[in-house]
Motif scaffolding. Sequence first.
Motif, PDB file in Angstrom:
ATOM      1  N   LEU A  53     -20.448  -8.685  12.038  1.00 18.17           N
ATOM      2  CA  LEU A  53     -21.440  -7.652  12.325  1.00 18.17           C
ATOM      3  C   LEU A  53     -22.349  -7.412  11.126  1.00 18.17           C
ATOM      4  CD1 LEU A  53     -19.270  -5.062  14.300  1.00 18.17           C
ATOM      5  CD2 LEU A  53     -20.942  -6.682  15.209  1.00 18.17           C
ATOM      6  N   VAL A  80     -24.724 -10.314  11.005  1.00 19.59           N
ATOM      7  CA  VAL A  80     -25.790 -10.161  12.007  1.00 19.59           C
ATOM      8  C   VAL A  80     -26.824  -9.156  11.513  1.00 19.59           C
ATOM      9  CG1 VAL A  80     -26.312  -9.299  14.328  1.00 19.59           C
ATOM     10  CG2 VAL A  80     -24.357 -10.814  13.965  1.00 19.59           C
ATOM     11  N   PHE A  81     -26.360  -8.060  10.941  1.00 20.08           N
ATOM     12  CA  PHE A  81     -27.291  -7.054  10.410  1.00 20.08           C
ATOM     13  C   PHE A  81     -28.146  -7.640   9.290  1.00 20.08           C
ATOM     14  CE2 PHE A  81     -27.993  -4.004   6.917  1.00 20.08           C
ATOM     15  CZ  PHE A  81     -28.942  -3.187   7.531  1.00 20.08           C
ATOM     16  N   LYS A  85     -29.111 -10.601   8.910  1.00 23.42           N
ATOM     17  CA  LYS A  85     -30.079 -11.564   9.442  1.00 23.42           C
ATOM     18  C   LYS A  85     -31.104 -10.919  10.377  1.00 23.42           C
ATOM     19  CE  LYS A  85     -27.015 -15.578   9.125  1.00 23.42           C
ATOM     20  NZ  LYS A  85     -27.782 -16.217   8.046  1.00 23.42           N
ATOM     21  N   SER A  86     -30.911  -9.621  10.665  1.00 17.88           N
ATOM     22  CA  SER A  86     -31.872  -8.913  11.507  1.00 17.88           C
ATOM     23  C   SER A  86     -33.146  -8.629  10.724  1.00 17.88           C
ATOM     24  CB  SER A  86     -31.259  -7.600  12.004  1.00 17.88           C
ATOM     25  OG  SER A  86     -31.102  -6.688  10.921  1.00 17.88           O
ATOM     26  N   LYS A  87     -34.169  -8.184  11.433  1.00 17.98           N
ATOM     27  CA  LYS A  87     -35.445  -7.885  10.786  1.00 17.98           C
ATOM     28  C   LYS A  87     -35.271  -6.816   9.708  1.00 17.98           C
ATOM     29  CE  LYS A  87     -40.217  -6.547  11.852  1.00 17.98           C
ATOM     30  NZ  LYS A  87     -41.171  -6.179  12.944  1.00 17.98           N
ATOM     31  N   LEU A  88     -34.493  -5.788  10.025  1.00 17.61           N
ATOM     32  CA  LEU A  88     -34.259  -4.711   9.059  1.00 17.61           C
ATOM     33  C   LEU A  88     -33.450  -5.207   7.867  1.00 17.61           C
ATOM     34  CD1 LEU A  88     -34.731  -1.693   8.553  1.00 17.61           C
ATOM     35  CD2 LEU A  88     -32.574  -1.241   9.753  1.00 17.61           C
ATOM     36  N   GLY A  89     -32.414  -6.015   8.150  1.00 11.21           N
ATOM     37  CA  GLY A  89     -31.589  -6.549   7.070  1.00 11.21           C
ATOM     38  C   GLY A  89     -32.361  -7.476   6.158  1.00 11.21           C
ATOM     39  N   MET A  90     -33.230  -8.300   6.730  1.00  8.76           N
ATOM     40  CA  MET A  90     -34.041  -9.209   5.920  1.00  8.76           C
ATOM     41  C   MET A  90     -35.061  -8.443   5.075  1.00  8.76           C
ATOM     42  SD  MET A  90     -34.573 -12.352   8.627  1.00  8.76           S
ATOM     43  CE  MET A  90     -35.484 -13.381   7.481  1.00  8.76           C
TER      44      MET A  90
END
Length: 353
Positions: A210, A213-214, A216-221
């Motif tokens: 999880l 995944v976060f 690699k998300s737009k917010l995480g990147m």
Amino acid sequence: MSERLKSIYDNIGLPRLIIVGFFLTILAAAAPLGLNVSSLMGDAIRRWAMYGILVLAMVPAVQSGIGLNFGISLGIVAGLLGATLAIELGIGNPWLSILFAMLVGLFIGSVFGIGYGMLLNKVKGSEMTVSTYVGFSVIAFMNMIWLSLPYKSGELIWPLGGQGMRTTISLESSFGGVFNNFMAFTIGDPVTGLSIPTGLILFFLLTCFLVGVFMKSKLGMAMSAAGSNPAFTKSSGINVDKMRILGTAVSTALASIGIITYAQSYGFLQLYNAPLMMGFHSVAAVLIGGASINKAKISHVIIGAFLFQGILAVALPVANKVLPEGNLSDVIRIIISNGIILYALSKTKGGSK
């Protein structure tokens, strides 16, 4: 071929090879000393999974640019508050009890993390120094709070009119071992075989997934970009300070989950000064796994947590056999653990960025 081997060697590094070699050496020495290698490996696996989420809490902090988060004690305190509240309310079902504890811990940890992130934004360049101070200070402050919380449960407070919370609180009647016992099995002899805490491992790996995944998300990147190149990220219209606060809040919230996972496996909540060094252990583990003060990945967490906890799990029984008299075995354990921490911290080269 030689160039490929050299590249692998350079990526792993001599110190990490030494740590791996040391772990394999003490593990190999266990059998001739009459120790049960399967039992030692089972303990190493259990400690790896029960401590792993605390190490995982370093990833969003490092990636957001605040560096190694010695202040995860804030999240640990949040998790302990959630766990004690679950016991105080007397939630009978162990799964509901641990779910309630984690939800409360997540909420409190996130609030603490936001405030903590705002503080770190005001001391840019000195994050590691400030986070270390915060980590120690919050434990000291909670020593007073544990003495004054209005809990009534006999499992939490000292008996016969004693003041304050117990130092160690059993989880046997609440959520002790719920992850460890879920789908657990033993390879080989039921008593001396290799015990696999399936549920605990699955929960640790699920949390890693999880977080991955976060990240690699737009917010995480965006958060990682703010940590690696603040000037470019700011010019792209991303609020760097908000991304740093996000990383701190996620890190602190993960620590609240991590301490509850650790406690259910251990079977007890440990209050007062017991969590004092957990931040250092988590930092050391992620660093020996291959992370730096500027970059941390899930793989660094998985490798580092196993090496650090595996050495501690095997070293003490071996030391007890080699030096059975007095407290020398425990002294050796402290030397080994602090030696790993010292090596890991030396990789930071004294900087905060």
